[in-house]
Scaffold this motif. Structure first.
Motif, short mmCIF file in Angstrom:
data_model
loop_
_atom_site.label_atom_id
_atom_site.label_comp_id
_atom_site.label_asym_id
_atom_site.label_seq_id
_atom_site.Cartn_x
_atom_site.Cartn_y
_atom_site.Cartn_z
N ALA A 81 -48.65 -30.72 98.84
CA ALA A 81 -49.25 -30.02 100.04
C ALA A 81 -50.21 -30.88 101.06
N LEU A 82 -50.22 -32.20 100.70
CA LEU A 82 -51.28 -33.06 101.38
C LEU A 82 -50.44 -33.86 102.65
N SER A 100 -53.31 -29.82 95.43
CA SER A 100 -52.53 -30.01 96.69
C SER A 100 -51.71 -31.31 96.55
N TYR A 101 -52.31 -32.18 95.68
CA TYR A 101 -51.48 -33.55 95.61
C TYR A 101 -50.21 -33.21 94.93
N ASP A 137 -61.43 -31.64 94.69
CA ASP A 137 -60.62 -30.52 94.69
C ASP A 137 -58.96 -30.79 95.34
N TRP A 138 -58.72 -32.05 95.33
CA TRP A 138 -57.36 -32.13 96.01
C TRP A 138 -56.24 -32.42 95.01
N TYR A 188 -55.96 -40.14 98.77
CA TYR A 188 -55.97 -39.65 97.59
C TYR A 188 -55.35 -40.57 96.59
N ASP A 245 -53.36 -38.00 104.01
CA ASP A 245 -54.25 -37.69 102.86
C ASP A 245 -53.70 -37.95 101.62
N ARG A 246 -52.34 -38.10 101.49
CA ARG A 246 -51.63 -38.22 100.17
C ARG A 246 -52.22 -39.88 99.76
#
Length: 71
Positions: free
Chosen positions: A24-25, A19-20, A15-16, A33, A29-30
């Motif tokens: 928004a990560l 956001s990626y 679900d990322w 991902y 987190d970026r």
């Protein structure tokens, strides 16, 4: 998804995609991902489908965007 990646790793990131694409990560987190994207064709394809979204959203005025929320 590559066979060497397990399903639980994919579920963590499934679900990322939005956001990626929207930036928004968090930086950590970026990076995580992006490591996942290198081996997951499902997430890679999802990101590719959303890649044009920031440009489309940027073309809307605030009033137009608010109208979309009302619908």
């Amino acid at each position: 998804m590559n066979d060497d990646l397990d399903a639980s790793a994919h579920e963590t990131y499934a679900d990322w995609d939005a956001s990626y694409v929207l930036g928004a990560l968090s930086p950590s987190d970026r990076r995580a991902y992006e490591r996942h994207l290198a081996g997951c064709s499902v997430c890679h394809d999802a990101v590719a489908e959303l890649a044009g979204m920031p440009g489309l959203l940027g073309a809307l005025s605030r009033a137009e965007a608010e109208e979309l929320l009302e619908e």
